[in-house]
Every structure is written in C-alpha cells, then in structure tokens.
Scaffold this active site. Structure first.
Site, PDB file in Angstrom:
ATOM      1  N   SER A 106      -7.042  -0.589  20.528  1.00  0.00           N
ATOM      2  CA  SER A 106      -7.301  -0.501  21.959  1.00  0.00           C
ATOM      3  C   SER A 106      -8.213   0.658  22.340  1.00  0.00           C
ATOM      4  O   SER A 106      -8.708   1.388  21.492  1.00  0.00           O
ATOM      5  CB  SER A 106      -5.993  -0.364  22.737  1.00  0.00           C
ATOM      6  OG  SER A 106      -5.422   0.891  22.455  1.00  0.00           O
ATOM      7  N   TYR A 114      -8.534  -3.977  24.225  1.00  0.00           N
ATOM      8  CA  TYR A 114      -7.748  -4.012  25.455  1.00  0.00           C
ATOM      9  C   TYR A 114      -7.471  -2.582  25.912  1.00  0.00           C
ATOM     10  O   TYR A 114      -7.555  -1.637  25.137  1.00  0.00           O
ATOM     11  CB  TYR A 114      -6.445  -4.802  25.256  1.00  0.00           C
ATOM     12  CG  TYR A 114      -5.527  -4.203  24.227  1.00  0.00           C
ATOM     13  CD1 TYR A 114      -4.533  -3.301  24.588  1.00  0.00           C
ATOM     14  CD2 TYR A 114      -5.660  -4.536  22.884  1.00  0.00           C
ATOM     15  CE1 TYR A 114      -3.697  -2.741  23.634  1.00  0.00           C
ATOM     16  CE2 TYR A 114      -4.824  -3.985  21.932  1.00  0.00           C
ATOM     17  CZ  TYR A 114      -3.851  -3.090  22.308  1.00  0.00           C
ATOM     18  OH  TYR A 114      -3.028  -2.536  21.365  1.00  0.00           O
ATOM     19  N   LYS A 119     -17.122  -2.549  35.803  1.00  0.00           N
ATOM     20  CA  LYS A 119     -17.785  -1.794  34.747  1.00  0.00           C
ATOM     21  C   LYS A 119     -17.625  -0.306  35.002  1.00  0.00           C
ATOM     22  O   LYS A 119     -17.769   0.174  36.128  1.00  0.00           O
ATOM     23  CB  LYS A 119     -19.273  -2.162  34.709  1.00  0.00           C
ATOM     24  CG  LYS A 119     -20.082  -1.372  33.690  1.00  0.00           C
ATOM     25  CD  LYS A 119     -21.463  -1.957  33.456  1.00  0.00           C
ATOM     26  CE  LYS A 119     -22.407  -1.727  34.579  1.00  0.00           C
ATOM     27  NZ  LYS A 119     -23.816  -1.975  34.201  1.00  0.00           N
TER      28      LYS A 119
END
Length: 116
Positions: A25, A58, A9
């Site tokens: 993305s 992504y 994270k």
C-alpha cells in the site's frame, strides 16, 4: 455505459519513506486524503516523476498533518525517499454524468507535503 474517469489527484508530493517489509500500500497524510477525497482502502495509481514508474496500490491513512507519503511493500522498490510522485484515483460513472464531473485536484507544498 460506464467509463472510468479521473476522480481525484494529489499532484507532486515527496515520498517520505519506502518500507519494503510492510504488507503493501501507500500511507498518505490524512489531511491530504481528506482534501483529495480519498478513503482508506481506495485503489490509487502512483506515478513516479523521477523514474517514470507507474503502479497501482491502495491507501492507508497516515498521521494527520505530518506530510507522510510512504510507499509500502514490494512497491517500495519502485520509489526512493525524496522522489516526487503523483497519486491518482479514478471512478466509474455513466457517460453523461462523466461529461460534467469535476475531479478534485490538490497541489500540496512539494517540500513539506502540507496544504498551503
């Protein structure tokens, strides 16, 4: 049995750009990617602290050391430059492995998005 757990994270970074006309993305500073153990093309969840939006996308590698966090494509409608986001990656692993797994969590400087 496989379960999905938090892998890494990036906690509370500031969005530096939102490019609606890009294919899709999130572009992330390469230093942050390395520190969090993320790779280009990896699926991530984005949580917008400012408005509560959540989305999956992504990773695209950004310039190293610039602090870039740019939301690209249609997801750019869910953030604004200056919003604070949390970037989360998950991994699938066996239940027993998951019990002892330690995720990587980084806390960049919220104003510059750089590591201290």
């Amino acid at each position: 049995m496989l379960i999905e757990v938090l892998k890494s994270k990036i906690h509370r970074v500031k969005v530096t750009g939102a490019d609606l006309n890009y294919i899709g993305s999130i572009t992330i500073d390469e230093n942050l990617m390395d520190a969090a153990g993320l790779i280009a093309g990896e699926k991530v969840s984005i949580v917008n602290v400012n408005n509560g939006e959540r989305l999956d996308t992504y990773v695209i590698k950004g310039a190293r050391g610039q602090g870039e966090i740019t939301m690209n494509g249609p997801a750019a409608r869910k953030v604004q430059r200056g919003d604070i986001v949390i970037i989360i990656a998950y991994a699938q692993m066996e239940f027993e492995e998951a019990k002892s797994f330690q995720p990587t969590i980084i806390f960049p400087n919220e104003e510059t998005n750089l590591l201290n």
